[in-house]
Scaffold this active site. Structure first.
Site, PDB file in Angstrom:
ATOM      1  NE  ARG A  39      -3.708   2.093   2.711  1.00 32.48           N
ATOM      2  CZ  ARG A  39      -3.495   3.190   3.427  1.00 32.48           C
ATOM      3  NH1 ARG A  39      -2.333   3.360   4.069  1.00 32.48           N
ATOM      4  NH2 ARG A  39      -4.425   4.129   3.524  1.00 32.48           N
ATOM      5  CB  SER A 108     -12.439  -1.856   2.406  1.00 32.11           C
ATOM      6  OG  SER A 108     -11.097  -1.950   2.076  1.00 32.11           O
ATOM      7  CE  LYS A 137      -9.069   4.162   4.865  1.00 30.58           C
ATOM      8  NZ  LYS A 137      -8.853   4.780   3.573  1.00 30.58           N
TER       9      LYS A 137
HETATM   10  C1  LIG Z   1      -7.070  -5.729   4.569  1.00 29.68           C
HETATM   11  C2  LIG Z   1      -7.514  -4.340   4.285  1.00 29.68           C
HETATM   12  N1  LIG Z   1      -8.707  -3.939   4.741  1.00 29.68           N
HETATM   13  C3  LIG Z   1      -9.124  -2.680   4.490  1.00 29.68           C
HETATM   14  C4  LIG Z   1      -8.327  -1.815   3.772  1.00 29.68           C
HETATM   15  C5  LIG Z   1      -8.776  -0.421   3.457  1.00 29.68           C
HETATM   16  O1  LIG Z   1      -9.013  -0.271   2.055  1.00 29.68           O
HETATM   17  P1  LIG Z   1      -9.648   1.106   1.515  1.00 29.68           P
HETATM   18  O2  LIG Z   1     -10.933   1.335   2.206  1.00 29.68           O
HETATM   19  O3  LIG Z   1      -9.672   1.029   0.046  1.00 29.68           O
HETATM   20  O4  LIG Z   1      -8.614   2.205   1.999  1.00 29.68           O
HETATM   21  P2  LIG Z   1      -7.100   2.400   1.512  1.00 29.68           P
HETATM   22  O5  LIG Z   1      -6.297   1.303   2.103  1.00 29.68           O
HETATM   23  O6  LIG Z   1      -7.093   2.314   0.023  1.00 29.68           O
HETATM   24  O7  LIG Z   1      -6.732   3.731   2.032  1.00 29.68           O
HETATM   25  C6  LIG Z   1      -7.094  -2.282   3.320  1.00 29.68           C
HETATM   26  N2  LIG Z   1      -6.264  -1.502   2.602  1.00 29.68           N
HETATM   27  N3  LIG Z   1      -6.700  -3.541   3.581  1.00 29.68           N
HETATM   28  C1  LIG Z   2      -5.236   0.827   5.606  1.00 29.52           C
HETATM   29  C2  LIG Z   2      -6.315   0.963   6.597  1.00 29.52           C
HETATM   30  N1  LIG Z   2      -7.639   0.732   6.290  1.00 29.52           N
HETATM   31  C3  LIG Z   2      -8.435   0.933   7.320  1.00 29.52           C
HETATM   32  C4  LIG Z   2      -9.904   0.797   7.278  1.00 29.52           C
HETATM   33  O1  LIG Z   2     -10.559   1.098   8.270  1.00 29.52           O
HETATM   34  O2  LIG Z   2     -10.397   0.363   6.248  1.00 29.52           O
HETATM   35  S1  LIG Z   2      -7.619   1.400   8.724  1.00 29.52           S
HETATM   36  C5  LIG Z   2      -6.139   1.317   7.919  1.00 29.52           C
HETATM   37  C6  LIG Z   2      -4.831   1.613   8.578  1.00 29.52           C
HETATM   38  C7  LIG Z   2      -4.529   0.656   9.703  1.00 29.52           C
HETATM   39  O3  LIG Z   2      -3.295   1.016  10.211  1.00 29.52           O
HETATM   40  P1  LIG Z   2      -2.822   0.658  11.684  1.00 29.52           P
HETATM   41  O4  LIG Z   2      -2.695  -0.817  11.764  1.00 29.52           O
HETATM   42  O5  LIG Z   2      -1.479   1.350  11.796  1.00 29.52           O
HETATM   43  O6  LIG Z   2      -3.817   1.231  12.617  1.00 29.52           O
END
Ligand SMILES: Cc1ncc(COP(=O)(O)OP(=O)(O)O)c(N)n1
Ligand SMILES: Cc1nc(C(=O)O)sc1CCOP(=O)(O)O
Ligand SMILES: [Mg+2]
Length: 205
Positions: A39, A108, A137
């Site tokens: 990512r 997601s 995020k």
């Molecule tokens: C395993 C996993 N779950 C949720 C997310 C979040 O995806 P998304 O809502 O598209 O947000 P971004 O990651 O693109 O900012 C994820 N990346 N992985």
């Molecule tokens: C990439 C991403 N997606 C989210 C969602 O809610 O869909 S939260 C997230 C970031 C998670 O990072 P951390 O493990 O450092 O909290």
């Protein structure tokens, strides 16, 4: 396709910079990570294809699949094992058609409404989140908590990981809520010892 969702690592370019992207991922896999998602919101497609190819080489023989976040073209061009998309990242059916049946496709989900609308036949797994607020995020949805997570998992037609603010101490609650495992960024990528950080997720079980 079957996928082991026990411990899902999502990379972050800044947090992985300390050890390097590939070194961080390889260490985390030694510690027990079972899936890796690349990512990077700021890299160009070409940069991300290069990163994905380097990660694929590093993961060869480990049995750990490489998933690309958001970018279908990068997933296809790099030879990654799959793609993870969010609700606004494009059409699931189109992604499946481009990736082929053998690829892994994750989506997601934040709400029951979204769950009702998805087509499980086109998908392999779901990502439910955020469980907690997280600074990794910026634009995340309202936190679900473990009760919200359990409610989504109970209605889910597919296996799921939970994401958002999760640390090793949360593994039991993640599994008790019915998710297959946590998806983690900062608790592993931001740790001085990513291998030990990954291993800690199994030691609390
Ligand atoms: C395993 C996993 N779950 C949720 C997310 C979040 O995806 P998304 O809502 O598209 O947000 P971004 O990651 O693109 O900012 C994820 N990346 N992985
Ligand atoms: C990439 C991403 N997606 C989210 C969602 O809610 O869909 S939260 C997230 C970031 C998670 O990072 P951390 O493990 O450092 O909290
Ligand atoms: Mg996305």
């Amino acid at each position: 396709m079957r996928i082991n969702l026990s411990l899902y690592l999502v990379t972050d370019p800044e947090l992985c910079a300390h050890h390097g992207l590939v070194e961080t991922v390889v260490a985390a896999v030694r510690g027990g990570v079972t899936v890796v998602q690349l990512r990077d919101k700021h890299a160009s497609d070409d940069e991300m294809i290069d990163q994905a190819r380097r990660l694929k080489t590093a993961l060869a023989g480990s049995g750990v699949p490489l998933i690309v976040n958001d970018r279908l073209a990068v997933a296809v061009e790099s030879g990654a094992d799959g793609l993870h998309i969010g609700q606004d990242d494009g059409d699931v059916a189109a992604a499946r058609a481009a990736l082929g049946e053998g690829a892994i496709l994750g989506l997601s989900v934040q709400t029951h409404e979204q769950l009702k609308q998805l087509d499980p036949a086109s998908l392999d797994y779901l990502g439910f989140g955020p469980v907690f607020a997280t600074s990794t995020k910026q634009d995340h949805a309202r936190p679900l908590g473990f009760a919200g997570l359990a409610s989504l998992v109970a209605a889910s037609p597919l296996p799921a990981v939970a994401i958002g603010g999760l640390k090793a101490e949360h593994v039991e609650q993640v599994r008790a809520a019915g998710a297959k495992g946590p998806a983690v960024v900062s608790a592993i990528c931001g740790h001085p010892d990513p291998e030990a950080a990954a291993r800690a997720f199994f030691e609390t079980c």
